[in-house]
Design an enzyme around this catalytic site. Structure first.
Site, PDB file in Angstrom:
ATOM      1  N   TYR A  41       6.915 -12.825 -12.758  1.00 23.31           N
ATOM      2  CA  TYR A  41       6.967 -11.769 -13.759  1.00 23.31           C
ATOM      3  C   TYR A  41       8.133 -11.966 -14.730  1.00 23.31           C
ATOM      4  O   TYR A  41       8.128 -11.388 -15.818  1.00 23.31           O
ATOM      5  CB  TYR A  41       7.115 -10.386 -13.111  1.00 23.31           C
ATOM      6  CG  TYR A  41       6.003  -9.949 -12.198  1.00 23.31           C
ATOM      7  CD1 TYR A  41       4.817 -10.680 -12.068  1.00 23.31           C
ATOM      8  CD2 TYR A  41       6.122  -8.784 -11.442  1.00 23.31           C
ATOM      9  CE1 TYR A  41       3.811 -10.269 -11.210  1.00 23.31           C
ATOM     10  CE2 TYR A  41       5.113  -8.363 -10.592  1.00 23.31           C
ATOM     11  CZ  TYR A  41       3.965  -9.107 -10.471  1.00 23.31           C
ATOM     12  OH  TYR A  41       2.966  -8.696  -9.618  1.00 23.31           O
ATOM     13  N   ILE A 219       0.809   0.360  -5.293  1.00 17.98           N
ATOM     14  CA  ILE A 219       1.946   0.070  -6.176  1.00 17.98           C
ATOM     15  C   ILE A 219       1.484   0.101  -7.641  1.00 17.98           C
ATOM     16  O   ILE A 219       1.422  -0.929  -8.304  1.00 17.98           O
ATOM     17  CB  ILE A 219       2.613  -1.276  -5.833  1.00 17.98           C
ATOM     18  CG1 ILE A 219       1.570  -2.392  -5.688  1.00 17.98           C
ATOM     19  CG2 ILE A 219       3.447  -1.165  -4.568  1.00 17.98           C
ATOM     20  CD1 ILE A 219       2.197  -3.787  -5.680  1.00 17.98           C
ATOM     21  N   ASN A 231       1.604   9.323 -11.829  1.00 20.59           N
ATOM     22  CA  ASN A 231       1.274   8.557 -10.624  1.00 20.59           C
ATOM     23  C   ASN A 231       1.963   9.132  -9.400  1.00 20.59           C
ATOM     24  O   ASN A 231       1.355   9.246  -8.325  1.00 20.59           O
ATOM     25  CB  ASN A 231       1.674   7.090 -10.805  1.00 20.59           C
ATOM     26  CG  ASN A 231       0.798   6.349 -11.796  1.00 20.59           C
ATOM     27  OD1 ASN A 231      -0.302   6.776 -12.114  1.00 20.59           O
ATOM     28  ND2 ASN A 231       1.298   5.230 -12.295  1.00 20.59           N
TER      29      ASN A 231
END
Length: 266
Positions: A41, A219, A231
């Protein structure tokens, strides 16, 4: 199953350092305790900065990262894991995954590296990601520490029944990435109906459905505070048996993350 906070914070594609740091800081201040990143990432340092700048003691944050597919040979795995520790600004990595069993993955050398990293205290727990069941079984046989987690795409349109059963049988966490199917859940009539019934968002319904399953961890990724809080609100959504049956019965099944070299295509 290892004690892993069941609703974590994903950081995939959160690659602007300033934004990533802000998102992680916000998520931790909202209440998240589990942050997921990966070498590929390119944001481990920004994640570490977000942890350091939050109001939460870094010791109370569960940090997971993943070995790149180019870093799975023994020496590369060991060296890059130490580099991840430095970038994240932690004493040790709470959970280190093999991101994909492709490219430089070596069932013997890669698992030996995980064993040694665990024995040396560089990582506290080891995980795998995107493995087939036969690959999981082969890796579990070689692992010295118990497998803590297996991370895969999982959402109402890809419920992963076989992998969920394997996780329960072997007592590890099945960690769901893309848990709201990149918000495709918002277009599913069954999820829309349940969301309307509970005055909740479709994302909250998808996450609550995952959290209703044994050994499941989700996740979701997010950047802005409103999305992060929405969320997080899934933890307070209680689906009843009828809701769960409705979502279990969704006919449309498909993957979002798929490519020719993926393990399930071999």
């Amino acid at each position: 199953m290892q004690d892993i906070s069941r609703l974590g914070f994903g950081t995939y594609e959160n690659d602007d350092p300033e934004q990533c740091t802000e998102s992680v800081r916000t998520a931790l201040n909202v209440g998240y305790e589990h942050v997921d990143t990966a070498q590929s990432y390119g944001n481990e340092a920004a994640v570490g900065d977000g942890i350091a700048e939050s109001d939460v003691d870094g010791e109370d944050v569960f940090v997971a990262t993943k070995l790149s597919t180019e870093n799975l040979a023994y020496d590369d795995a060991v060296e890059s894991a130490h580099e991840s520790v430095e970038r994240l600004g932690v004493d040790s990595i709470d959970l280190l995954y093999v991101h994909w069993p492709i490219n430089t993955y070596d069932p013997e050398g890669t698992i030996e590296a995980l064993n040694d990293l665990h024995a040396d205290g560089v990582v506290d727990a080891v995980g795998l990601s995107n493995f087939r069941i036969d690959q999981l079984d082969a890796a579990i046989e070689r692992l010295d520490p118990p497998l803590a987690a297996h991370q895969v795409e999982c959402h109402p349109m890809l419920p992963q029944e076989d992998l969920r059963a394997h996780a329960v049988e072997h007592d590890y966490a099945l960690v769901a990435y893309c848990p709201i199917a990149r918000n495709q859940v918002a277009d599913v009539p069954e999820i829309q109906a349940v969301a309307e019934k509970h005055d909740a968002s479709p994302a909250q319904v998808s996450l609550a459905w995952l959290l209703s399953k044994e050994n499941l961890v989700a996740i979701p990724k997010a950047t802005g505070e409103a999305h992060i809080r929405d969320n997080w609100g899934a933890r307070d959504l209680e689906l009843d048996a009828e809701d769960i049956e409705t979502i279990d019965g969704i006919d449309e099944h498909h993957r979002i993350v798929d490519f020719e070299a993926a393990p399930w295509n071999q």
